[in-house]
Design an enzyme around this catalytic site. Structure first.
Site: not given
Length: 367
Positions: A65, A67, A218, A259, A269-270
């Site tokens: 996982r 990118a 995560q 991201d 982002n997350k």
């Protein structure tokens, strides 16, 4: 805008000083060995893959996982695709088929398509220009190209980490979000975790506070595990404790990955990143986004970026056990967006970018 050149000797020095203890991707000529991240943190299991279909399955089932990690894995998958090719013509055909198989394993992963395209185009150029006269030569040259993908990613992370250290003092505690470490990038280093890892390798004592990062956890499953493997002090907190730890001055800075970063400095982002940025801004704590320049989106506006939503059951349940009524309506966005007013600086492999981001980012990229 702060663009000090990293002396090559310093970069080479840090390569010798810091050696990742956790290696998610290991290449060994005829096979690719992957750390199964879906089993972490309770089981550390490596799986060997030797066929394109197995590589595709590893990506699809989240054994790999992140990118950059997916891109690196796909690059090596393309090398495996011509293990049994009987001619150069057949090798190009096999690579074309392999690209399709790999691309379909995660259709939204930009790094995946980028890596498979790079490998296929490299193979075509080698054959057309007569630089690969046999399948054996082609495989050897493609292996070099796949290694380059890995090395380029690792070097970018080292540079990000070295620039990030400029924002760290001995004894500091960094708050992060999600997992922007070596598990996500495939190198064992990472982006947002790189300053802490390199600082500790250089004798600068830095600790990390990691929110659990619901709903996929995560932070608790991966970031905590990764930092413990590197012997870096880490404290796990509930997502809801973020405000208190900053209010109590338990944090010196916030460092997160990204991201996507827009040309005006909006950071995607997350989910949970925006909350950290707002609180940090209110309390005078610097907030940094750390990411390679490949993350920059110089075209889109904030309204044009679609924020992915995932299954409601990720919020309703944990590992298949429901923690709320099954019928409750759920909103489950994967990412949020942090406006540039809350971002102190963006740290990239080229240097540290300060506001105004729209002007300074374009200067850095020469656009």
């Amino acid at each position: 805008m702060h663009f000090p050149l990293i002396p090559m000797v310093k970069l080479e020095e840090i390569k010798q000083i810091f050696k990742p203890k956790l290696l998610p991707i290991i290449w060994n000529k005829t096979k690719l060995t992957l750390l199964d991240q879906s089993r972490l943190p309770f089981e550390k299991i490596y799986v060997d893959v030797t066929k394109v279909e197995e590589v595709s399955d590893a990506i699809r089932t989240m054994k790999v996982r992140g990118a950059p990690a997916i891109g690196i894995t796909a690059g090596y998958g393309m090398v495996l695709a011509i293990q049994d090719s009987i001619s150069l013509e057949k090798a190009i055909s096999d690579l074309t088929k392999a690209k399709k198989i790999l691309d379909e394993s995660r259709p939204t992963a930009v790094n995946l398509m980028w890596a498979t395209s790079r490998m296929l185009n490299k193979a075509k150029d080698l054959v057309e220009q007569g630089n690969a006269k046999s399948v054996k030569e082609l495989k050897e040259l493609l292996e070099i190209e796949a290694n380059k993908i890995f090395e380029e990613e690792y070097e970018a992370e080292l540079k990000i980490g070295l620039y990030g250290i400029e924002k760290v003092n001995d004894g500091d505690t960094i708050l992060t979000q999600c997992n922007a470490g070596g598990l996500a990038t495939g190198t064992g280093l990472g982006t947002a975790l790189a300053p802490a890892k390199l600082a500790n390798a250089l004798g600068i004592k830095v600790s990390v506070i990691a929110p659990e990062t619901r709903p996929w956890l995560q932070g608790s499953r991966l970031t905590v595990y990764e930092l413990m493997e590197e012997n870096i002090p880490v404290t796990l907190i509930a997502d809801t404790a973020v405000g208190l730890v900053m209010f109590k001055k338990m944090v010196n800075s916030v460092m997160v990955g990204a991201d996507r970063i827009l040309s005006d400095g909006h950071v995607f982002n997350k989910i949970g990143t925006f909350k950290e940025a707002v609180i940090a801004h209110e309390l005078g704590i610097p907030f940094y986004a750390l990411a390679p320049s490949s993350t920059f989106d110089m075209i889109s506006t904030v309204d044009q970026v679609k924020i992915e939503e995932r299954s409601p059951d990720e919020v309703r349940s944990i590992k298949g056990v429901y923690i709320s009524p099954k019928e409750v309506k759920v909103y489950n966005p994967v990412f949020d967006v942090t406006p540039p007013k809350y971002v102190s600086a963006i740290i990239t492999e080229y240097g540290i970018i300060y506001p105004p981001f729209d002007k300074n980012m374009r200067r850095m990229l020469g656009k």
